[in-house]
Design a protein around this motif. Structure first.
Motif: not given
Length: 161
Positions: A86-93, A99-103, A122-131
């Protein structure tokens, strides 16, 4: 013109087009750029259309604008493993649960085709890890990867029989 697979209010799921990929490439999250570059020295802003054509991919539109692209690639059909990305913009925040419902629905769909889904974040990509955590993935301890030996966590989703 892209195919619309699902639409509800301001959010829709569509097939990617080169034009939509070009629009999203101008606003990709910094963490996603770092992650992709750190693994393979590729800039996702330049390769987004190529990524979208490797396997099966979808785009999430918010208010008519492309904000997320995700999909599953395969290295081999022998193991029946899909590589979720997955690759995204900041808008998903601004709308994380939509977004979680769709994915979550798409992960369930992909698991009808593959025994498991996996990849590395990547360990520091916390938004993606949380996703992936919220979507139900198993997260493994970080390991050093890529040409810069950066910490990445493997994640997996398993088909429930």
């Amino acid at each position: 013109m892209s195919n619309v697979f699902y639409s509800s209010g301001s959010v829709s799921l569509v097939s990617p087009t080169i034009e939509l990929c070009e629009e999203l490439s101008k606003k990709i999250k910094k963490d996603d750029i770092t992650e992709v570059f750190s693994l393979g020295l590729l800039d996702p802003r330049e390769k987004l259309w190529d990524f979208s054509n490797q396997g099966e991919s979808y785009m999430i539109m918010i208010d008519g604008c492309p904000e997320v692209i995700f999909g599953v690639g395969v290295d081999s059909f022998i193991g029946n493993v899909g590589y979720l990305w997955m690759i995204s913009s900041e808008k998903i925040s601004e709308i994380p649960f939509r977004v979680l419902k769709y994915t979550r629905k798409m992960i369930a769909y992909f698991l009808t085709k593959y025994n498991s889904l996996e990849n590395y974040i990547y360990l520091n990509n916390t938004k993606s890890l949380n996703w992936v955590k919220f979507a139900g993935a198993k997260i493994y301890p970080p390991q050093l990867m890529g040409p810069f030996d950066m910490p990445f966590c493997k994640f997996t989703f398993e088909r429930s029989e």
